[in-house]
Scaffold this motif. Structure first.
Motif, PDB file in Angstrom:
ATOM      1  N   ASN A   1       0.873  -1.172   0.000  1.00  0.00           N
ATOM      2  CA  ASN A   1       0.000   0.000   0.000  1.00  0.00           C
ATOM      3  C   ASN A   1       0.908   1.218   0.000  1.00  0.00           C
TER       4      ASN A   1
ATOM      5  N   LYS B   1      -8.884  10.471   1.050  1.00  0.00           N
ATOM      6  CA  LYS B   1      -7.854  10.893   1.998  1.00  0.00           C
ATOM      7  C   LYS B   1      -7.589  12.398   1.937  1.00  0.00           C
TER       8      LYS B   1
ATOM      9  N   TYR C   1      -1.806  -3.941  -5.148  1.00  0.00           N
ATOM     10  CA  TYR C   1      -2.304  -3.456  -3.869  1.00  0.00           C
ATOM     11  C   TYR C   1      -2.497  -4.588  -2.863  1.00  0.00           C
ATOM     12  N   LYS C   2      -1.996  -4.362  -1.677  1.00  0.00           N
ATOM     13  CA  LYS C   2      -2.268  -5.228  -0.532  1.00  0.00           C
ATOM     14  C   LYS C   2      -2.067  -4.344   0.696  1.00  0.00           C
ATOM     15  N   ASP C   3      -3.011  -4.352   1.603  1.00  0.00           N
ATOM     16  CA  ASP C   3      -2.965  -3.434   2.741  1.00  0.00           C
ATOM     17  C   ASP C   3      -2.002  -3.921   3.813  1.00  0.00           C
TER      18      ASP C   3
ATOM     19  N   ARG D   1       1.368   3.184   3.091  1.00  0.00           N
ATOM     20  CA  ARG D   1       1.929   2.506   4.262  1.00  0.00           C
ATOM     21  C   ARG D   1       3.411   2.173   4.077  1.00  0.00           C
TER      22      ARG D   1
ATOM     23  N   GLU E   1       1.948  -2.915   5.705  1.00  0.00           N
ATOM     24  CA  GLU E   1       2.961  -1.888   5.917  1.00  0.00           C
ATOM     25  C   GLU E   1       4.278  -2.354   5.330  1.00  0.00           C
TER      26      GLU E   1
ATOM     27  N   THR F   1      -9.214   6.490  -3.470  1.00  0.00           N
ATOM     28  CA  THR F   1      -8.522   6.561  -2.181  1.00  0.00           C
ATOM     29  C   THR F   1      -7.928   7.947  -1.979  1.00  0.00           C
TER      30      THR F   1
END
Length: 155
Positions: A9, A40, A148-150, A12, A152, A36
């Motif tokens: 992400n 944000k 995309y992968k949430d 992150r 960190e 997004t």
């Protein structure tokens, strides 16, 4: 230098506070990572929408938005959300972004697999464009998250 990250992400990435993404020139941020950004940074979205409405954001343009921790580079890469990425516009916008980043002393920018998602561009062509242009700006680290992968990430 361009650093490709297979998944993560962009928001992150530890110690990266400057972001870039491809935008259409019609004022729409309704899907994908653009949505997004809109959520944000709603003030940024309103400025972008007005620029588009007034005809002041076109293919190859860069709308730079400063927020409390860094900068967001909105790159004019598609005419509308229905049209595919424009490779020449993408090239111009990437180069302008790196020139602006240099003038502001920015040394790191995170971005998604720009132009290859909803923009329907060929990722291999886009990667080549980014790699060629970024050679002139080797003091700027571009962190490109390809999927995309949430999670960190540390850089």
């Amino acid at each position: 230098m361009v650093i490709f990250i297979s998944e993560g992400n962009i928001f992150r990435l530890n110690e990266v506070e400057n972001y870039a993404h491809g935008c259409n020139c019609a004022g729409a941020m309704g899907k994908g990572i653009a949505l997004t950004f809109k959520q944000k940074f709603p003030e940024m979205y309103e400025e972008y929408k007005l620029l588009c409405k007034d005809g002041d954001f076109n293919l190859g343009d860069v709308f730079v938005y400063e927020y409390s921790e860094g900068f967001i580079f909105n790159l004019g890469t598609q005419l509308t959300w229905k049209t595919p990425v424009d490779y020449e516009g993408l090239s111009q916008a990437i180069k302008k972004m790196l020139e602006i980043a240099t003038s502001k002393g920015i040394t790191s920018i995170a971005l998604p697999k720009i132009g290859a998602g909803l923009g329907r561009g060929d990722w291999q062509v886009i990667k080549t464009i980014i790699l060629q242009i970024s050679e002139e700006f080797d003091w700027i680290n571009l962190y490109i998250v390809e999927n995309y992968k949430d999670i960190e990430l540390s850089v």
